[in-house]
Design a protein around this motif. Sequence first.
Motif, short mmCIF file in Angstrom:
data_model
loop_
_atom_site.label_atom_id
_atom_site.label_comp_id
_atom_site.label_asym_id
_atom_site.label_seq_id
_atom_site.Cartn_x
_atom_site.Cartn_y
_atom_site.Cartn_z
N HIS A 156 23.68 72.47 -83.99
CA HIS A 156 23.38 73.32 -85.15
C HIS A 156 24.44 74.41 -85.28
CE1 HIS A 156 19.45 71.49 -85.81
NE2 HIS A 156 19.35 71.45 -84.50
N GLU B 147 28.63 76.44 -93.20
CA GLU B 147 28.78 75.08 -93.73
C GLU B 147 29.83 74.28 -92.98
OE1 GLU B 147 26.88 73.54 -96.12
OE2 GLU B 147 25.66 75.32 -95.86
N THR C 231 26.04 64.95 -84.03
CA THR C 231 26.10 65.24 -85.45
C THR C 231 26.07 66.74 -85.65
OG1 THR C 231 24.92 63.20 -85.93
CG2 THR C 231 24.97 64.84 -87.68
N VAL C 232 26.82 67.22 -86.62
CA VAL C 232 26.85 68.65 -86.93
C VAL C 232 25.79 68.94 -88.00
CG1 VAL C 232 28.27 70.55 -87.77
CG2 VAL C 232 29.30 68.70 -86.44
N GLU C 233 24.92 69.90 -87.74
CA GLU C 233 23.90 70.29 -88.72
C GLU C 233 23.83 71.80 -88.79
OE1 GLU C 233 20.07 68.59 -88.54
OE2 GLU C 233 20.83 66.57 -88.58
N ARG D 56 29.05 70.19 -92.04
CA ARG D 56 27.74 69.68 -91.64
C ARG D 56 27.63 68.22 -92.05
NH1 ARG D 56 23.60 74.54 -93.27
NH2 ARG D 56 24.33 75.98 -91.67
#
Length: 72
Positions: free
Chosen positions: A5, A9, A70-72, A54
């Motif tokens: 997380h 952006e 994964t980028v969130e 993201r």
Amino acid sequence: MDVVHVRDEVIRLGQLLKLAGVADSGAQARTLLEDDAVTVDGEPENRRGRQVPRGAVVEVDLPTGKVAFTVE
């Protein structure tokens, strides 16, 4: 696949590698990138300053095995 997380952006790849716990320092992140061990969305990447948005999938080929997140 793990999720990392981020507040904004986008995040720079070197910072992301440290945040994800893949690299302990900027120097270690640079070494991973110079060794062509990092891909972003399936494309090889060697720029520490690369802006990663993201939703991007990052894979790192470590001596202990491949790590993906994964980028969130």
